[in-house]
Design a protein around this motif. Structure first.
Motif, PDB file in Angstrom:
ATOM      1  N   PHE A 164     163.955 -72.084  17.416  1.00 35.38           N
ATOM      2  CA  PHE A 164     163.098 -73.095  16.467  1.00 35.38           C
ATOM      3  C   PHE A 164     163.763 -73.291  15.353  1.00 35.38           C
ATOM      4  O   PHE A 164     163.705 -74.231  14.883  1.00 35.38           O
ATOM      5  CB  PHE A 164     161.543 -72.398  16.480  1.00 35.38           C
ATOM      6  CG  PHE A 164     160.836 -72.630  17.669  1.00 35.38           C
ATOM      7  CD1 PHE A 164     160.677 -73.655  18.410  1.00 35.38           C
ATOM      8  CD2 PHE A 164     159.919 -71.496  17.978  1.00 35.38           C
ATOM      9  CE1 PHE A 164     159.847 -73.610  19.549  1.00 35.38           C
ATOM     10  CE2 PHE A 164     159.038 -71.381  18.990  1.00 35.38           C
ATOM     11  CZ  PHE A 164     159.016 -72.625  19.903  1.00 35.38           C
ATOM     12  N   CYS A 165     164.547 -72.168  15.010  1.00 33.27           N
ATOM     13  CA  CYS A 165     165.331 -72.290  13.842  1.00 33.27           C
ATOM     14  C   CYS A 165     166.530 -73.419  14.002  1.00 33.27           C
ATOM     15  O   CYS A 165     166.666 -74.332  13.024  1.00 33.27           O
ATOM     16  CB  CYS A 165     165.852 -71.127  13.454  1.00 33.27           C
ATOM     17  SG  CYS A 165     166.999 -71.014  11.901  1.00 33.27           S
ATOM     18  N   ALA A 166     167.296 -73.096  15.182  1.00 32.43           N
ATOM     19  CA  ALA A 166     168.323 -74.247  15.538  1.00 32.43           C
ATOM     20  C   ALA A 166     167.804 -75.605  15.441  1.00 32.43           C
ATOM     21  O   ALA A 166     168.301 -76.630  15.119  1.00 32.43           O
ATOM     22  CB  ALA A 166     169.081 -73.797  16.780  1.00 32.43           C
ATOM     23  N   ALA A 167     166.673 -75.825  16.276  1.00 33.02           N
ATOM     24  CA  ALA A 167     165.967 -77.073  16.393  1.00 33.02           C
ATOM     25  C   ALA A 167     165.391 -77.909  15.363  1.00 33.02           C
ATOM     26  O   ALA A 167     165.395 -78.817  15.041  1.00 33.02           O
ATOM     27  CB  ALA A 167     164.932 -77.142  17.635  1.00 33.02           C
ATOM     28  N   ALA A 192     166.291 -81.143  24.260  1.00 31.66           N
ATOM     29  CA  ALA A 192     165.269 -81.826  25.116  1.00 31.66           C
ATOM     30  C   ALA A 192     164.202 -80.773  25.419  1.00 31.66           C
ATOM     31  O   ALA A 192     162.893 -81.111  25.546  1.00 31.66           O
ATOM     32  CB  ALA A 192     165.947 -82.655  26.104  1.00 31.66           C
ATOM     33  N   ARG A 193     164.621 -79.779  25.764  1.00 26.68           N
ATOM     34  CA  ARG A 193     163.584 -78.725  26.436  1.00 26.68           C
ATOM     35  C   ARG A 193     162.787 -78.090  25.103  1.00 26.68           C
ATOM     36  O   ARG A 193     161.572 -78.123  25.483  1.00 26.68           O
ATOM     37  CB  ARG A 193     164.228 -77.518  26.968  1.00 26.68           C
ATOM     38  CG  ARG A 193     164.738 -77.668  28.657  1.00 26.68           C
ATOM     39  CD  ARG A 193     165.252 -76.221  29.239  1.00 26.68           C
ATOM     40  NE  ARG A 193     166.235 -75.697  28.464  1.00 26.68           N
ATOM     41  CZ  ARG A 193     166.332 -74.208  28.584  1.00 26.68           C
ATOM     42  NH1 ARG A 193     165.135 -73.606  28.827  1.00 26.68           N
ATOM     43  NH2 ARG A 193     167.478 -73.967  27.972  1.00 26.68           N
ATOM     44  N   VAL A 194     163.436 -78.007  24.128  1.00 22.00           N
ATOM     45  CA  VAL A 194     162.776 -77.427  22.995  1.00 22.00           C
ATOM     46  C   VAL A 194     161.852 -78.352  22.527  1.00 22.00           C
ATOM     47  O   VAL A 194     160.438 -78.164  22.211  1.00 22.00           O
ATOM     48  CB  VAL A 194     163.776 -77.066  21.939  1.00 22.00           C
ATOM     49  CG1 VAL A 194     162.757 -76.348  20.657  1.00 22.00           C
ATOM     50  CG2 VAL A 194     164.649 -75.834  22.389  1.00 22.00           C
ATOM     51  N   LYS A 195     162.283 -79.750  22.379  1.00 21.22           N
ATOM     52  CA  LYS A 195     161.390 -80.926  21.632  1.00 21.22           C
ATOM     53  C   LYS A 195     160.257 -81.293  22.478  1.00 21.22           C
ATOM     54  O   LYS A 195     159.445 -82.133  22.298  1.00 21.22           O
ATOM     55  CB  LYS A 195     162.213 -81.885  21.040  1.00 21.22           C
ATOM     56  CG  LYS A 195     162.743 -82.837  22.150  1.00 21.22           C
ATOM     57  CD  LYS A 195     163.424 -84.121  21.260  1.00 21.22           C
ATOM     58  CE  LYS A 195     164.073 -85.193  22.298  1.00 21.22           C
ATOM     59  NZ  LYS A 195     164.372 -86.498  21.377  1.00 21.22           N
ATOM     60  N   LEU A 204     157.833 -84.706  15.633  1.00 19.55           N
ATOM     61  CA  LEU A 204     158.240 -85.989  16.289  1.00 19.55           C
ATOM     62  C   LEU A 204     157.456 -87.068  15.575  1.00 19.55           C
ATOM     63  O   LEU A 204     157.895 -88.281  15.790  1.00 19.55           O
ATOM     64  CB  LEU A 204     158.328 -85.793  17.754  1.00 19.55           C
ATOM     65  CG  LEU A 204     159.156 -84.752  18.498  1.00 19.55           C
ATOM     66  CD1 LEU A 204     159.078 -84.948  19.787  1.00 19.55           C
ATOM     67  CD2 LEU A 204     160.704 -85.027  17.927  1.00 19.55           C
ATOM     68  N   ALA A 205     156.505 -86.634  15.255  1.00 19.09           N
ATOM     69  CA  ALA A 205     155.491 -87.951  14.668  1.00 19.09           C
ATOM     70  C   ALA A 205     155.696 -88.048  13.205  1.00 19.09           C
ATOM     71  O   ALA A 205     155.230 -89.063  12.489  1.00 19.09           O
ATOM     72  CB  ALA A 205     153.898 -87.399  14.950  1.00 19.09           C
ATOM     73  N   ASP A 206     156.601 -87.306  12.526  1.00 15.77           N
ATOM     74  CA  ASP A 206     156.700 -87.379  11.038  1.00 15.77           C
ATOM     75  C   ASP A 206     157.385 -88.750  10.937  1.00 15.77           C
ATOM     76  O   ASP A 206     158.375 -89.239  11.372  1.00 15.77           O
ATOM     77  CB  ASP A 206     157.652 -86.367  10.521  1.00 15.77           C
ATOM     78  CG  ASP A 206     156.639 -84.989  10.293  1.00 15.77           C
ATOM     79  OD1 ASP A 206     155.536 -85.107  10.337  1.00 15.77           O
ATOM     80  OD2 ASP A 206     157.352 -83.901  10.099  1.00 15.77           O
TER      81      ASP A 206
END
Length: 222
Positions: A164-167, A192-195, A204-206
């Motif tokens: 989560f930190c990297a992403a 892609a797997r994380v998101k 992603l909605a921001d």
């Protein structure tokens, strides 16, 4: 209700948002324009930085890593710092890598120069810093890709705060179109797997005024 003071494009706040959502801890978001130096906010965090978590009972926890440590201790059902001593050491090492080395060499040179500077009224972007950011991104993505190829998740067999930190850093950079995913296919597949996880959907909605993210930003299939 629990409140997280944040800025939408802060990778450190994004990391905490992902941790809270992955643990299914309800919270409200409150945008804090730190450059305004609001007196009430400085009273709860004299450093004047986000993120800051305010619990229902009034407890204040500032600093993204302190918040994530607190969350893993207070809400242990979904551990994000690893289950064994070795796992926890590796998660902490990688969080330090992305919040420290990656942030200094890439995030600051790209996100700060191209996006955050104008909000802080600190002048125009420095071309040399931006060039350095792009140059530094390549070896970091290569290393991330190597981790993704040799492990199930970045720090080991389970998704963790390291992912989560990297992403969080990469998602903020991806929002302004500054990640060349062709550098590393394994890194792209990992992201892609994380998101694709439910906890990522609010990020992603921001949207930010004056910035249009690339078409793939919110595309779960890239």
């Amino acid at each position: 209700m629990r409140i997280l003071y944040h800025l939408p494009m802060s990778p450190y706040a994004r990391k905490v948002r992902l941790a809270l959502a992955e643990k299914r801890i309800p919270f409200d978001l409150r945008v804090e324009r730190v450059w305004e130096r609001r007196h009430e906010f400085l009273e709860i965090n004299p450093a004047g930085t986000v993120p800051v978590l305010q619990e229902d009972n009034g407890l204040i926890v500032a600093d993204s890593y302190a918040i994530c440590e607190y969350l893993d201790e207070a809400y242990p059902d979904t551990p994000l710092l690893g289950r064994t001593l070795a796992d926890r050491a590796e998660v902490r090492r990688l969080v330090g890598w992305f919040d420290g080395k990656f942030a200094a060499e890439v995030t600051r040179n790209l996100l700060y120069e191209k996006y955050q500077k104008r909000h802080l009224n600190r002048g125009n972007p420095e071309a040399s810093a931006i060039r350095a950011g792009y140059q530094n991104l390549r070896p970091h993505l290569d290393y991330l890709g190597w981790l993704a190829e040799t492990r199930v998740w970045l720090a080991g067999p389970s998704i963790s705060l390291a992912d989560f930190c990297a992403a969080a850093h990469l998602s903020a950079l991806d929002f302004i179109g500054d990640v060349d995913w062709s550098i590393s296919e394994p890194a792209k597949e990992w992201y892609a797997r994380v998101k694709s996880r439910p906890c990522f959907r609010p990020l992603l909605a921001d949207r930010e005024t004056g910035v249009t993210p690339p078409a793939h930003y919110a595309d779960l299939d890239f």
